[in-house]
Design a protein around this motif. Structure first.
Motif, mmCIF file in Angstrom:
data_model
loop_
_atom_site.group_PDB
_atom_site.id
_atom_site.type_symbol
_atom_site.label_atom_id
_atom_site.label_comp_id
_atom_site.label_asym_id
_atom_site.label_seq_id
_atom_site.Cartn_x
_atom_site.Cartn_y
_atom_site.Cartn_z
ATOM 1 N N GLY A 1 33.821 12.094 19.549
ATOM 2 C CA GLY A 1 34.866 12.912 20.154
ATOM 3 C C GLY A 1 36.178 12.176 20.324
ATOM 4 O O GLY A 1 37.248 12.788 20.423
ATOM 5 N N LEU B 1 35.184 24.643 19.486
ATOM 6 C CA LEU B 1 34.251 23.596 19.910
ATOM 7 C C LEU B 1 32.867 24.179 20.198
ATOM 8 O O LEU B 1 31.847 23.561 19.880
ATOM 9 C CB LEU B 1 34.796 22.873 21.145
ATOM 10 C CG LEU B 1 36.131 22.131 20.958
ATOM 11 C CD1 LEU B 1 36.583 21.513 22.274
ATOM 12 C CD2 LEU B 1 36.028 21.058 19.877
ATOM 13 N N LEU C 1 29.202 13.249 18.244
ATOM 14 C CA LEU C 1 30.305 13.956 18.901
ATOM 15 C C LEU C 1 30.158 13.932 20.416
ATOM 16 O O LEU C 1 31.148 13.932 21.152
ATOM 17 C CB LEU C 1 30.379 15.400 18.403
ATOM 18 C CG LEU C 1 30.759 15.579 16.933
ATOM 19 C CD1 LEU C 1 30.714 17.051 16.538
ATOM 20 C CD2 LEU C 1 32.142 15.000 16.650
ATOM 21 N N LEU D 1 33.586 16.916 25.711
ATOM 22 C CA LEU D 1 34.647 16.590 24.745
ATOM 23 C C LEU D 1 36.022 16.562 25.409
ATOM 24 O O LEU D 1 36.828 15.662 25.171
ATOM 25 C CB LEU D 1 34.648 17.589 23.594
ATOM 26 C CG LEU D 1 33.775 17.267 22.386
ATOM 27 C CD1 LEU D 1 33.956 18.303 21.305
ATOM 28 C CD2 LEU D 1 34.109 15.888 21.831
#
Length: 380
Positions: free
Chosen positions: A261, A200, A256, A219
């Motif tokens: 996410g 990530l 994201l 996330l």
């Protein structure tokens, strides 16, 4: 004893039969299809398995109210163990506030629970309690998913994972959420979880992000289920989102940070299938490529819906004389079940509600907000 008795009765019955009939029947059995012979063999193996069970253990579990039939379906090997801790487990759970029915249900659904030592159970309970704070909360999770607590006996690994996640800056409420929703994450090796965090961070930096630590925290807070996927799967999903919507790095990073996410834990094949179906469905009813992309990006969680489920909801709305453009502009309505949408449309039609003028956002409201809105409409 019951089986032997039945065999003796059968032998006595056969000895009194007419011999010619017996020869005929034997011939039929010899030439009977393979599926019947397979069934007989399977039955034999089942009987052998029952003969190998620890009958004292079976009796003890039955006395606790455990459903032995479910145990045999889920983890039959447990019933062959000679050393178990069912009495210790019962006392342990009773001390934490569990009643007899709860204990029986936990063992029935996850029989390996009786293989954990009292010391191991106490250690794990204290670890969970350091996050969830109360015995009641832990018992609530055990009732829903006993596997989450008993699946692993490696308490040291779990404590190391907690230390690792705390080092990422996750707060107690984040850990509580993780333990409640995805306890299997704490059964992963610490190294495996570190590899996902490293991935990530790499994704953030490759897209031009300057704060990978914050990116990771966001996330994980939004979608801890990504730890149940492989690195390859998550990376493939990120690439799919970028290519499907023609996003540059900055746009992808923004996505994201937001709804993107939410879908990273889906399997890559499923994500491809649902995305392709959504595009095909909306395009077939006259939407433009741009309208389709905007609709999906507005509410990416729509990609959790199976193709059939999505198509059925869109078809139902179209039959209710709601335009495809309105559906594309308010994809959130597709989160509701068809029965909920149908009931709300009926209620609104009684009030001559005009979806063309007022839009369909009212169909996507929570139940409480919808009832408040409906009451206001009644008063006007």
């Amino acid at each position: 004893m019951a089986v032997r008795g039945l065999m003796n009765i059968n032998n006595l019955f056969l000895s009194r039969m007419n011999k010619s009939w017996l020869i005929k029947s034997t011939t039929e059995i010899v030439f009977r299809g393979a599926s019947t012979r397979f069934f007989c063999l399977k039955l034999g193996r089942s009987n052998d398995a029952l003969d190998n069970e620890n009958y004292i253990l079976v009796n003890n579990l039955e006395a606790l109210g455990v459903d032995i039939r479910i145990v045999r379906q889920r983890q039959p090997g447990v019933l062959r163990k000679q050393i178990t801790n069912e009495e210790g487990l019962k006392r342990f759970l009773q001390a934490k506030g569990a009643d007899k029915e709860t204990i029986a249900s936990i063992i029935s659904r996850y029989p390996r629970a009786i293989t954990r030592s009292y010391q191991s159970l106490e250690e794990r309970w204290e670890i969970w309690r350091s996050i969830l704070m109360t015995d009641v909360k832990i018992l609530t999770i055990l009732k829903r998913s006993p596997e989450s607590f008993f699946r692993s006996g490696n308490n040291e690994n779990m404590q190391e994972n907690i230390t690792f996640f705390c080092s990422l800056g996750l707060m107690p409420n984040n850990l509580c959420k993780m333990l409640t929703r995805t306890p299997r994450v704490f059964s992963n090796s610490v190294e495996l979880n570190k590899q996902m965090v490293d991935l990530l961070c790499e994704i953030c930096l490759s897209l031009g992000g300057d704060n990978p630590d914050d990116f990771v925290k966001q996330l994980i807070s939004k979608n801890v289920f990504i730890f149940l996927r492989s690195r390859k799967q998550v990376k493939a999903n990120v690439c799919l989102l970028q290519s499907s919507f023609n996003l540059d790095n900055e746009e992808l990073l923004t996505l994201l940070h937001g709804q993107g996410g939410d879908v990273l834990d889906l399997s890559n094949e499923y994500l491809k299938k649902t995305l392709a179906n959504m595009k095909e469905k909306l395009l077939s009813h006259g939407c433009t490529e741009k309208e389709v992309d905007m609709s999906a990006l507005k509410h990416l969680r729509i990609l959790y819906l199976s193709p059939q489920n999505l198509n059925d909801k869109i078809d139902f709305l179209l039959q209710a004389n709601i335009d495809i453009e309105q559906i594309a502009k308010c994809p959130l309505v597709l989160d509701k079940s068809i029965s909920t949408i149908s009931h709300r449309i009926e209620e609104l039609e009684k009030l001559d509600y005009n979806f063309t003028i007022h839009g369909i956002g009212i169909l996507a409201l929570s139940q409480q907000r919808f009832e408040i809105k409906l009451e206001k409409l009644h008063c006007t």
